[in-house]
Design a protein around this motif. Structure first.
Motif, PDB file in Angstrom:
ATOM      1  N   VAL A  20       0.853  -1.184   0.000  1.00 14.95           N
ATOM      2  CA  VAL A  20       0.000   0.000   0.000  1.00 14.95           C
ATOM      3  C   VAL A  20       0.892   1.238   0.000  1.00 14.95           C
ATOM      4  CG1 VAL A  20      -1.786   1.302   1.228  1.00 14.95           C
ATOM      5  CG2 VAL A  20      -1.899  -1.206   1.122  1.00 14.95           C
ATOM      6  N   ASN A  21       0.565   2.153  -0.894  1.00  9.96           N
ATOM      7  CA  ASN A  21       1.294   3.405  -1.032  1.00  9.96           C
ATOM      8  C   ASN A  21       0.474   4.542  -0.445  1.00  9.96           C
ATOM      9  OD1 ASN A  21       2.935   5.507  -1.839  1.00  9.96           O
ATOM     10  ND2 ASN A  21       2.218   5.491  -3.961  1.00  9.96           N
ATOM     11  N   ALA A  22       1.084   5.299   0.450  1.00  7.66           N
ATOM     12  CA  ALA A  22       0.464   6.519   0.955  1.00  7.66           C
ATOM     13  C   ALA A  22       0.697   7.588  -0.113  1.00  7.66           C
ATOM     14  CB  ALA A  22       1.087   6.924   2.290  1.00  7.66           C
ATOM     15  N   ALA A  23      -0.198   7.620  -1.090  1.00  3.87           N
ATOM     16  CA  ALA A  23      -0.039   8.452  -2.279  1.00  3.87           C
ATOM     17  C   ALA A  23      -0.618   9.846  -2.079  1.00  3.87           C
ATOM     18  CB  ALA A  23      -0.746   7.776  -3.460  1.00  3.87           C
ATOM     19  N   ASN A  24      -0.310  10.732  -3.015  1.00  3.22           N
ATOM     20  CA  ASN A  24      -1.034  11.993  -3.065  1.00  3.22           C
ATOM     21  C   ASN A  24      -2.079  11.872  -4.165  1.00  3.22           C
ATOM     22  OD1 ASN A  24       0.062  13.004  -5.637  1.00  3.22           O
ATOM     23  ND2 ASN A  24       1.977  13.214  -4.505  1.00  3.22           N
ATOM     24  N   SER A  25      -3.004  12.784  -4.209  1.00  3.54           N
ATOM     25  CA  SER A  25      -4.149  12.640  -5.112  1.00  3.54           C
ATOM     26  C   SER A  25      -3.751  12.642  -6.583  1.00  3.54           C
ATOM     27  CB  SER A  25      -5.185  13.733  -4.839  1.00  3.54           C
ATOM     28  OG  SER A  25      -4.622  15.002  -5.101  1.00  3.54           O
ATOM     29  N   SER A  26      -2.592  13.182  -6.927  1.00  5.55           N
ATOM     30  CA  SER A  26      -2.179  13.215  -8.332  1.00  5.55           C
ATOM     31  C   SER A  26      -1.795  11.840  -8.855  1.00  5.55           C
ATOM     32  CB  SER A  26      -0.980  14.164  -8.522  1.00  5.55           C
ATOM     33  OG  SER A  26       0.231  13.538  -8.115  1.00  5.55           O
ATOM     34  N   LEU A  27      -1.420  10.924  -7.954  1.00  6.47           N
ATOM     35  CA  LEU A  27      -0.934   9.588  -8.287  1.00  6.47           C
ATOM     36  C   LEU A  27       0.391   9.617  -9.056  1.00  6.47           C
ATOM     37  CD1 LEU A  27      -4.214   7.755  -9.406  1.00  6.47           C
ATOM     38  CD2 LEU A  27      -3.021   7.548  -7.214  1.00  6.47           C
ATOM     39  N   LEU A  28       1.038  10.755  -9.104  1.00 10.58           N
ATOM     40  CA  LEU A  28       2.230  10.880  -9.943  1.00 10.58           C
ATOM     41  C   LEU A  28       3.529  10.915  -9.157  1.00 10.58           C
ATOM     42  CD1 LEU A  28       0.814  13.372 -12.601  1.00 10.58           C
ATOM     43  CD2 LEU A  28       0.870  10.871 -12.659  1.00 10.58           C
ATOM     44  N   GLY A  29       3.489  10.396  -7.943  1.00 14.19           N
ATOM     45  CA  GLY A  29       4.699  10.352  -7.121  1.00 14.19           C
ATOM     46  C   GLY A  29       4.791  11.564  -6.220  1.00 14.19           C
ATOM     47  N   GLY A  30       5.675  11.477  -5.250  1.00 14.33           N
ATOM     48  CA  GLY A  30       5.847  12.564  -4.296  1.00 14.33           C
ATOM     49  C   GLY A  30       6.991  12.239  -3.364  1.00 14.33           C
ATOM     50  N   GLY A  31       6.858  12.647  -2.108  1.00 12.02           N
ATOM     51  CA  GLY A  31       7.911  12.394  -1.130  1.00 12.02           C
ATOM     52  C   GLY A  31       7.571  11.197  -0.257  1.00 12.02           C
ATOM     53  N   GLY A  32       8.376  10.967   0.755  1.00 10.67           N
ATOM     54  CA  GLY A  32       8.124   9.925   1.742  1.00 10.67           C
ATOM     55  C   GLY A  32       7.955   8.550   1.128  1.00 10.67           C
ATOM     56  N   VAL A  33       6.966   7.806   1.641  1.00 14.10           N
ATOM     57  CA  VAL A  33       6.676   6.455   1.166  1.00 14.10           C
ATOM     58  C   VAL A  33       6.381   6.482  -0.339  1.00 14.10           C
ATOM     59  CG1 VAL A  33       4.978   4.575   1.274  1.00 14.10           C
ATOM     60  CG2 VAL A  33       5.844   5.592   3.384  1.00 14.10           C
ATOM     61  N   ASP A  34       5.594   7.448  -0.775  1.00 15.83           N
ATOM     62  CA  ASP A  34       5.195   7.559  -2.176  1.00 15.83           C
ATOM     63  C   ASP A  34       6.425   7.655  -3.085  1.00 15.83           C
ATOM     64  OD1 ASP A  34       3.471   7.838  -4.361  1.00 15.83           O
ATOM     65  OD2 ASP A  34       3.098   9.956  -4.007  1.00 15.83           O
ATOM     66  N   GLY A  35       7.333   8.557  -2.759  1.00 17.45           N
ATOM     67  CA  GLY A  35       8.539   8.717  -3.564  1.00 17.45           C
ATOM     68  C   GLY A  35       9.402   7.467  -3.558  1.00 17.45           C
ATOM     69  N   ALA A  36       9.518   6.839  -2.390  1.00 21.02           N
ATOM     70  CA  ALA A  36      10.341   5.629  -2.274  1.00 21.02           C
ATOM     71  C   ALA A  36       9.771   4.497  -3.126  1.00 21.02           C
ATOM     72  CB  ALA A  36      10.440   5.202  -0.809  1.00 21.02           C
ATOM     73  N   ILE A  37       8.459   4.328  -3.107  1.00 19.11           N
ATOM     74  CA  ILE A  37       7.820   3.270  -3.905  1.00 19.11           C
ATOM     75  C   ILE A  37       8.020   3.527  -5.396  1.00 19.11           C
ATOM     76  CG2 ILE A  37       5.546   2.389  -4.608  1.00 19.11           C
ATOM     77  CD1 ILE A  37       4.831   2.375  -1.593  1.00 19.11           C
ATOM     78  N   HIS A  38       7.836   4.754  -5.826  1.00 20.60           N
ATOM     79  CA  HIS A  38       8.037   5.085  -7.243  1.00 20.60           C
ATOM     80  C   HIS A  38       9.501   4.915  -7.652  1.00 20.60           C
ATOM     81  CE1 HIS A  38       4.204   6.525  -8.960  1.00 20.60           C
ATOM     82  NE2 HIS A  38       3.886   6.783  -7.700  1.00 20.60           N
ATOM     83  N   ARG A  39      10.428   5.327  -6.803  1.00 18.44           N
ATOM     84  CA  ARG A  39      11.861   5.191  -7.145  1.00 18.44           C
ATOM     85  C   ARG A  39      12.257   3.722  -7.263  1.00 18.44           C
ATOM     86  NH1 ARG A  39      12.170   9.429  -3.675  1.00 18.44           N
ATOM     87  NH2 ARG A  39      12.752   8.132  -1.908  1.00 18.44           N
ATOM     88  N   ARG A  40      11.940   2.921  -6.255  1.00 14.86           N
ATOM     89  CA  ARG A  40      12.363   1.518  -6.257  1.00 14.86           C
ATOM     90  C   ARG A  40      11.545   0.688  -7.247  1.00 14.86           C
ATOM     91  NH1 ARG A  40      15.779  -1.281  -3.027  1.00 14.86           N
ATOM     92  NH2 ARG A  40      15.794   0.447  -1.588  1.00 14.86           N
ATOM     93  N   GLY A  41      10.277   1.013  -7.418  1.00 13.83           N
ATOM     94  CA  GLY A  41       9.420   0.245  -8.319  1.00 13.83           C
ATOM     95  C   GLY A  41       9.676   0.508  -9.791  1.00 13.83           C
ATOM     96  N   GLY A  42      10.283   1.638 -10.089  1.00 13.47           N
ATOM     97  CA  GLY A  42      10.617   1.948 -11.469  1.00 13.47           C
ATOM     98  C   GLY A  42       9.493   2.618 -12.242  1.00 13.47           C
ATOM     99  N   PRO A  43       9.763   2.876 -13.514  1.00 16.52           N
ATOM    100  CA  PRO A  43       8.856   3.684 -14.343  1.00 16.52           C
ATOM    101  C   PRO A  43       7.518   3.021 -14.668  1.00 16.52           C
ATOM    102  CG  PRO A  43      10.660   2.819 -15.678  1.00 16.52           C
ATOM    103  CD  PRO A  43      10.983   2.493 -14.235  1.00 16.52           C
TER     104      PRO A  43
END
Length: 169
Positions: A20-43
């Motif tokens: 589960v990702n603590a996302a922001n409403s844009s769904l386009l990545g951000g900081g914290g958990v959201d940024g970490a998931i996007h960075r490690r999970g890839g494009p």
């Protein structure tokens, strides 16, 4: 019967069906958990999120809701994105926070996920007091009917781990 566990670790390193990702409403990545998931999970995760924005979620994902994407390069099948509420001292938003957990489990059930890793939704940059965030999270997952067999709360630091581990489960 769902088992609830707590670990102090990096959520992006969990081997589960869904993270589960603590996302922001844009769904386009951000900081914290959201940024970490996007960075490690890839494009691939961002590409899936962009497809969601181009179709059903043109205005973004509403607070308290959840939606799934691929997990990309993470050791999971899916990422379930949920948008937690920003904490307010003057408005009770606890039902929105509880909804993040219920909706994430609903999506997990739809996907057939049996193991799910949750972060402490809204307890980072969104300012939710950790003890209250932990209480709402654990009470909600305990009370939610789900086919998920194992829920792991993955807490990044000692303070968060201690707050969650202190909850009756």
């Amino acid at each position: 019967m769902t088992t609830i566990t707590f670990v102090r670790d990096d959520i992006t390193r969990q081997s589960v069906d869904a993270i589960v990702n603590a996302a922001n409403s844009s769904l386009l990545g951000g900081g914290g958990v959201d940024g970490a998931i996007h960075r490690r999970g890839g494009p691939e995760i961002l590409a899936d999120c962009r497809r969601l924005r181009a179709s059903h979620y043109g205005k973004g994902l509403a607070t308290g809701r959840a939606v799934a994407t691929t997990a990309g390069e993470l050791d999971a099948r899916w990422v379930i994105h949920t948008v937690g509420p920003v904490y307010s001292a003057t408005e009770d938003r606890s039902e929105l926070l509880a909804s993040c957990y219920r909706e994430s489990l609903r999506v997990a059930d739809e996907l057939g996920a049996r193991t799910v890793a949750f972060p402490a939704v809204s307890a980072g940059i969104y300012g939710w007091p950790m003890d209250d965030a932990a209480r709402i999270a654990v009470e909600t997952v305990r009370a939610t009917q789900t086919a998920v067999e194992k829920i792991t709360f993955v807490l990044f630091d000692k303070r968060a781990y201690d707050a969650f581990a202190a909850q009756p489960h």
